[in-house]
Scaffold this motif. Sequence first.
Motif, PDB file in Angstrom:
ATOM      1  N   LEU A 238       0.840  -1.202   0.000  1.00 22.18           N
ATOM      2  CA  LEU A 238       0.000   0.000   0.000  1.00 22.18           C
ATOM      3  C   LEU A 238       0.874   1.251   0.000  1.00 22.18           C
ATOM      4  O   LEU A 238       0.871   2.032   0.959  1.00 22.18           O
ATOM      5  N   PRO A 239       1.606   1.510  -1.060  1.00 20.19           N
ATOM      6  CA  PRO A 239       2.554   2.630  -1.083  1.00 20.19           C
ATOM      7  C   PRO A 239       1.897   3.995  -1.043  1.00 20.19           C
ATOM      8  O   PRO A 239       2.556   4.989  -0.735  1.00 20.19           O
ATOM      9  N   LEU A 260       5.846   2.636   3.820  1.00 21.79           N
ATOM     10  CA  LEU A 260       4.731   3.578   3.685  1.00 21.79           C
ATOM     11  C   LEU A 260       5.281   5.007   3.685  1.00 21.79           C
ATOM     12  O   LEU A 260       5.045   5.787   4.612  1.00 21.79           O
ATOM     13  N   PRO A 261       5.993   5.388   2.648  1.00 20.27           N
ATOM     14  CA  PRO A 261       6.640   6.705   2.621  1.00 20.27           C
ATOM     15  C   PRO A 261       5.658   7.869   2.562  1.00 20.27           C
ATOM     16  O   PRO A 261       6.015   8.993   2.906  1.00 20.27           O
ATOM     17  N   GLN A 262       4.424   7.618   2.142  1.00 23.08           N
ATOM     18  CA  GLN A 262       3.426   8.683   2.017  1.00 23.08           C
ATOM     19  C   GLN A 262       2.573   8.843   3.269  1.00 23.08           C
ATOM     20  O   GLN A 262       1.695   9.711   3.309  1.00 23.08           O
ATOM     21  N   SER A 277       9.870   3.526  18.745  1.00 29.27           N
ATOM     22  CA  SER A 277      10.701   3.005  17.660  1.00 29.27           C
ATOM     23  C   SER A 277       9.802   2.372  16.600  1.00 29.27           C
ATOM     24  O   SER A 277       8.741   1.823  16.915  1.00 29.27           O
ATOM     25  N   GLY A 278      10.224   2.466  15.343  1.00 29.72           N
ATOM     26  CA  GLY A 278       9.430   1.912  14.252  1.00 29.72           C
ATOM     27  C   GLY A 278       8.922   2.966  13.292  1.00 29.72           C
ATOM     28  O   GLY A 278       8.271   2.651  12.300  1.00 29.72           O
ATOM     29  N   LEU A 279       9.248   4.240  13.590  1.00 28.84           N
ATOM     30  CA  LEU A 279       8.782   5.345  12.747  1.00 28.84           C
ATOM     31  C   LEU A 279       9.906   5.917  11.881  1.00 28.84           C
ATOM     32  O   LEU A 279       9.758   6.989  11.304  1.00 28.84           O
ATOM     33  N   SER A 284       7.049  11.593   6.424  1.00 25.88           N
ATOM     34  CA  SER A 284       5.987  12.496   5.974  1.00 25.88           C
ATOM     35  C   SER A 284       4.898  12.704   7.024  1.00 25.88           C
ATOM     36  O   SER A 284       3.905  13.398   6.755  1.00 25.88           O
ATOM     37  N   LEU A 285       5.056  12.136   8.183  1.00 21.33           N
ATOM     38  CA  LEU A 285       4.018  12.223   9.216  1.00 21.33           C
ATOM     39  C   LEU A 285       3.729  13.671   9.615  1.00 21.33           C
ATOM     40  O   LEU A 285       4.636  14.427   9.969  1.00 21.33           O
ATOM     41  N   ARG A 286       2.448  14.037   9.575  1.00 20.30           N
ATOM     42  CA  ARG A 286       1.998  15.350  10.028  1.00 20.30           C
ATOM     43  C   ARG A 286       1.232  15.258  11.345  1.00 20.30           C
ATOM     44  O   ARG A 286       1.298  16.155  12.177  1.00 20.30           O
ATOM     45  N   VAL A 287       0.498  14.161  11.522  1.00 17.54           N
ATOM     46  CA  VAL A 287      -0.308  13.963  12.729  1.00 17.54           C
ATOM     47  C   VAL A 287       0.060  12.620  13.341  1.00 17.54           C
ATOM     48  O   VAL A 287       0.028  11.587  12.663  1.00 17.54           O
ATOM     49  N   LEU A 288       0.393  12.642  14.623  1.00 15.51           N
ATOM     50  CA  LEU A 288       0.732  11.410  15.341  1.00 15.51           C
ATOM     51  C   LEU A 288      -0.034  11.379  16.655  1.00 15.51           C
ATOM     52  O   LEU A 288       0.133  12.249  17.507  1.00 15.51           O
TER      53      LEU A 288
END
Length: 392
Positions: A238-239, A260-262, A277-279, A284-288
């Motif tokens: 699921l790119p 999942l680069p997007q 860890s794992g991020l 590209s993360l805006r909301v976490l």
Amino acid sequence: MPSEKEKTPPSHISINGDDAEGHDTPKSARSSSGWDGKLRVEKKLELANPEALSDPEHSDEENVLPGEIIDADEDLLDDYPFDSEEIDLVHARISSVPSLDLQRFTSVSRLCLRQNSITEIEGLSALAATLTELDLYDNLIAHIRGLEDLLNLTSLDFSFNKIKHIKKISHLVKLTDLYFVQNKITSIEGLEGLVKLRNLELAANRIREIQNLESLTGLEELWLGKNKITEIKGLDTLPNLKILSIQSNRIRSITGLDKLPQLEELYISHNALTTLSGLENCTSLRVLDISNNQITKLEGIGHLEEIEELWASYNGFADFGEVERELGGKGKLTTVYFEGCPLQLKAPALYRNKVRLALPQVVQIDASKYLFSSFRWTGVVVGLGEKANVVV
């Protein structure tokens, strides 16, 4: 002519001695001739589907008997022109779709039948040429059928029904939005060929494993909150995924996000995380949203230069120095939530001031929003909200 004796019913009934023995009342009533009005035939009962006894989720949809169809007392669509493009019948006590006589309408593209008592999907083929959106949210549907001709559907909503298995929709290749929120689904299945699907909502079901998503290469949003998932996996194909919601599951570590680069939004609150860890590849993360976990360190998010919102309430964060070190240089960060963390609980009166000193770029701390000038803030905020007065 029958005699008077034959016309007159017996004045009493006799009880067989075997029946009466040991009982205060007779087991069966018999006439003086011994006839009790019932044909005594030995019956042996056999279950057609014995597997239902051992499988509480068994669904024998091929042997469901059709229910009685009751005609509507009134024409609910009497006021709709025959060329209507939208039909909305919400909470209209509809139990039979054929009773709506939908074949009268030639241009319907959106049909909303929310909050009714529909059990069977039927009577929709007449709309096949024009129908693109079908909303059956909050009904009594247990089995998916009757969609064979609706090849133009782009949006299909089965949320809040009684569906256990995803079946008979793989031919709907134009679907872009598919909703199964709050059903009884245990397995992700039956989605092969839906290459145009952009949004898939499966929250509040009984899913234990992320699987069978290989063909959904165009998927951008996947909502899996409130299930029984223990591991993030099966997402490598699921790119284009931008939003992943997997809160309220049983996840202990962040995995499976490497390809999942997007990914822009990750909602993973109410799990059992202990680290971030794992991020590493989620740049590209805006909301976490990591609220309501067991995380004590912010290590693992310092590289997220695009971060705008961090929801981290009810964790173990206690070090303001670490907050400044990991998040201080994030120019796009405008919102942080640390409510319920030791940061807030140990000194609630000083908490917000300390966060503002560590993160001067932030305009919202928890549920409160503040306005700041472009220069570094050095005064005292009087009042709350966007119209707060700054005294310097």
